[in-house]
Design a protein around this motif. Structure first.
Motif, PDB file in Angstrom:
ATOM      1  N   GLY A  13       0.819  -1.209   0.000  1.00  0.00           N
ATOM      2  CA  GLY A  13       0.000   0.000   0.000  1.00  0.00           C
ATOM      3  C   GLY A  13       0.851   1.256   0.000  1.00  0.00           C
ATOM      4  N   ASP A  14       1.913   1.245   0.774  1.00  0.00           N
ATOM      5  CA  ASP A  14       2.821   2.396   0.821  1.00  0.00           C
ATOM      6  C   ASP A  14       3.495   2.621  -0.531  1.00  0.00           C
ATOM      7  OD1 ASP A  14       2.207   2.768   3.500  1.00  0.00           O
ATOM      8  OD2 ASP A  14       4.037   1.794   4.234  1.00  0.00           O
ATOM      9  N   ALA A  40      -5.082  14.646  -4.311  1.00  0.00           N
ATOM     10  CA  ALA A  40      -4.078  13.593  -4.490  1.00  0.00           C
ATOM     11  C   ALA A  40      -4.319  12.434  -3.527  1.00  0.00           C
ATOM     12  CB  ALA A  40      -2.676  14.162  -4.296  1.00  0.00           C
ATOM     13  N   SER A  41      -4.607  12.752  -2.282  1.00  0.00           N
ATOM     14  CA  SER A  41      -4.863  11.691  -1.293  1.00  0.00           C
ATOM     15  C   SER A  41      -6.082  10.872  -1.672  1.00  0.00           C
ATOM     16  CB  SER A  41      -5.076  12.291   0.097  1.00  0.00           C
ATOM     17  OG  SER A  41      -3.890  12.872   0.551  1.00  0.00           O
ATOM     18  N   TYR A  42      -7.137  11.547  -2.091  1.00  0.00           N
ATOM     19  CA  TYR A  42      -8.364  10.856  -2.494  1.00  0.00           C
ATOM     20  C   TYR A  42      -8.076   9.901  -3.654  1.00  0.00           C
ATOM     21  CZ  TYR A  42     -13.082  10.047  -4.214  1.00  0.00           C
ATOM     22  OH  TYR A  42     -14.239   9.447  -4.633  1.00  0.00           O
ATOM     23  N   ALA A  43      -7.400  10.416  -4.676  1.00  0.00           N
ATOM     24  CA  ALA A  43      -7.110   9.615  -5.866  1.00  0.00           C
ATOM     25  C   ALA A  43      -6.238   8.405  -5.527  1.00  0.00           C
ATOM     26  CB  ALA A  43      -6.436  10.475  -6.930  1.00  0.00           C
ATOM     27  N   CYS A  44      -5.184   8.635  -4.768  1.00  0.00           N
ATOM     28  CA  CYS A  44      -4.244   7.550  -4.478  1.00  0.00           C
ATOM     29  C   CYS A  44      -4.793   6.545  -3.475  1.00  0.00           C
ATOM     30  CB  CYS A  44      -2.907   8.133  -4.044  1.00  0.00           C
ATOM     31  SG  CYS A  44      -2.100   9.002  -5.421  1.00  0.00           S
ATOM     32  N   VAL A  47      -6.936   4.283  -5.629  1.00  0.00           N
ATOM     33  CA  VAL A  47      -6.129   3.319  -6.386  1.00  0.00           C
ATOM     34  C   VAL A  47      -5.648   2.193  -5.473  1.00  0.00           C
ATOM     35  CG1 VAL A  47      -3.973   2.986  -7.667  1.00  0.00           C
ATOM     36  CG2 VAL A  47      -5.419   4.970  -8.160  1.00  0.00           C
ATOM     37  N   GLU A  48      -5.152   2.564  -4.314  1.00  0.00           N
ATOM     38  CA  GLU A  48      -4.663   1.538  -3.380  1.00  0.00           C
ATOM     39  C   GLU A  48      -5.778   0.573  -2.999  1.00  0.00           C
ATOM     40  OE1 GLU A  48      -3.055   0.794   1.113  1.00  0.00           O
ATOM     41  OE2 GLU A  48      -3.933   2.727   0.585  1.00  0.00           O
ATOM     42  N   GLN A  49      -6.938   1.089  -2.659  1.00  0.00           N
ATOM     43  CA  GLN A  49      -8.056   0.224  -2.252  1.00  0.00           C
ATOM     44  C   GLN A  49      -8.487  -0.701  -3.378  1.00  0.00           C
ATOM     45  OE1 GLN A  49     -10.974   3.024  -0.858  1.00  0.00           O
ATOM     46  NE2 GLN A  49     -10.061   3.160   1.172  1.00  0.00           N
ATOM     47  N   ARG A  50      -8.547  -0.189  -4.585  1.00  0.00           N
ATOM     48  CA  ARG A  50      -8.958  -1.031  -5.711  1.00  0.00           C
ATOM     49  C   ARG A  50      -7.931  -2.133  -5.981  1.00  0.00           C
ATOM     50  NH1 ARG A  50     -13.364  -0.091  -8.404  1.00  0.00           N
ATOM     51  NH2 ARG A  50     -14.456   1.872  -8.097  1.00  0.00           N
ATOM     52  N   ILE A  51      -6.656  -1.803  -5.880  1.00  0.00           N
ATOM     53  CA  ILE A  51      -5.623  -2.825  -6.090  1.00  0.00           C
ATOM     54  C   ILE A  51      -5.700  -3.873  -4.984  1.00  0.00           C
ATOM     55  CG2 ILE A  51      -3.119  -3.214  -6.038  1.00  0.00           C
ATOM     56  CD1 ILE A  51      -2.867  -0.639  -7.705  1.00  0.00           C
ATOM     57  N   ARG A  52      -5.918  -3.437  -3.754  1.00  0.00           N
ATOM     58  CA  ARG A  52      -6.044  -4.391  -2.635  1.00  0.00           C
ATOM     59  C   ARG A  52      -7.209  -5.347  -2.840  1.00  0.00           C
ATOM     60  NH1 ARG A  52      -3.384  -3.533   2.343  1.00  0.00           N
ATOM     61  NH2 ARG A  52      -2.304  -1.540   2.445  1.00  0.00           N
ATOM     62  N   SER A  59      -7.024  -0.597 -14.592  1.00  0.00           N
ATOM     63  CA  SER A  59      -8.441  -0.509 -14.247  1.00  0.00           C
ATOM     64  C   SER A  59      -8.644   0.389 -13.026  1.00  0.00           C
ATOM     65  CB  SER A  59      -8.990  -1.913 -13.960  1.00  0.00           C
ATOM     66  OG  SER A  59     -10.303  -1.829 -13.458  1.00  0.00           O
ATOM     67  N   ALA A  60      -7.822   0.193 -12.006  1.00  0.00           N
ATOM     68  CA  ALA A  60      -7.917   1.010 -10.790  1.00  0.00           C
ATOM     69  C   ALA A  60      -7.664   2.473 -11.124  1.00  0.00           C
ATOM     70  CB  ALA A  60      -6.910   0.519  -9.747  1.00  0.00           C
TER      71      ALA A  60
END
Length: 74
Positions: A13-14, A40-44, A47-52, A59-60
């Motif tokens: 995630g980091d 930026a925080s919202y977007a990233c 992305v992290e949540q979708r990849i997890r 796609s994320a």
């Protein structure tokens, strides 16, 4: 989740967030735009949540870009 698996997931995630933030900042700079606070925080985080949850990177990125633009129109 086992402690070792949790640590690996947190590390991933980091890494995802760091790469995402760098790409976000680069994209905004190239576009000559100043993003609103929190964009930026919202977007990233998106992305992290979708990849997890199993999404692929492209796609994320695409889905989170859409969600971010809707929330932070610039």
């Amino acid at each position: 989740m086992a402690p070792a698996a949790s640590a690996r997931a947190d590390g991933l995630g980091d890494i995802v967030k760091a790469v995402c933030l760098s790409a976000f900042e680069n994209e905004m700079s190239q576009a000559g735009k100043i993003p609103p606070a929190g964009m930026a925080s919202y977007a990233c985080n998106c992305v992290e949540q979708r990849i997890r949850t199993g999404s692929g990177l492209e796609s994320a990125r695409a889905r989170c870009r859409e969600a971010t633009v809707q929330r932070f129109p610039i």
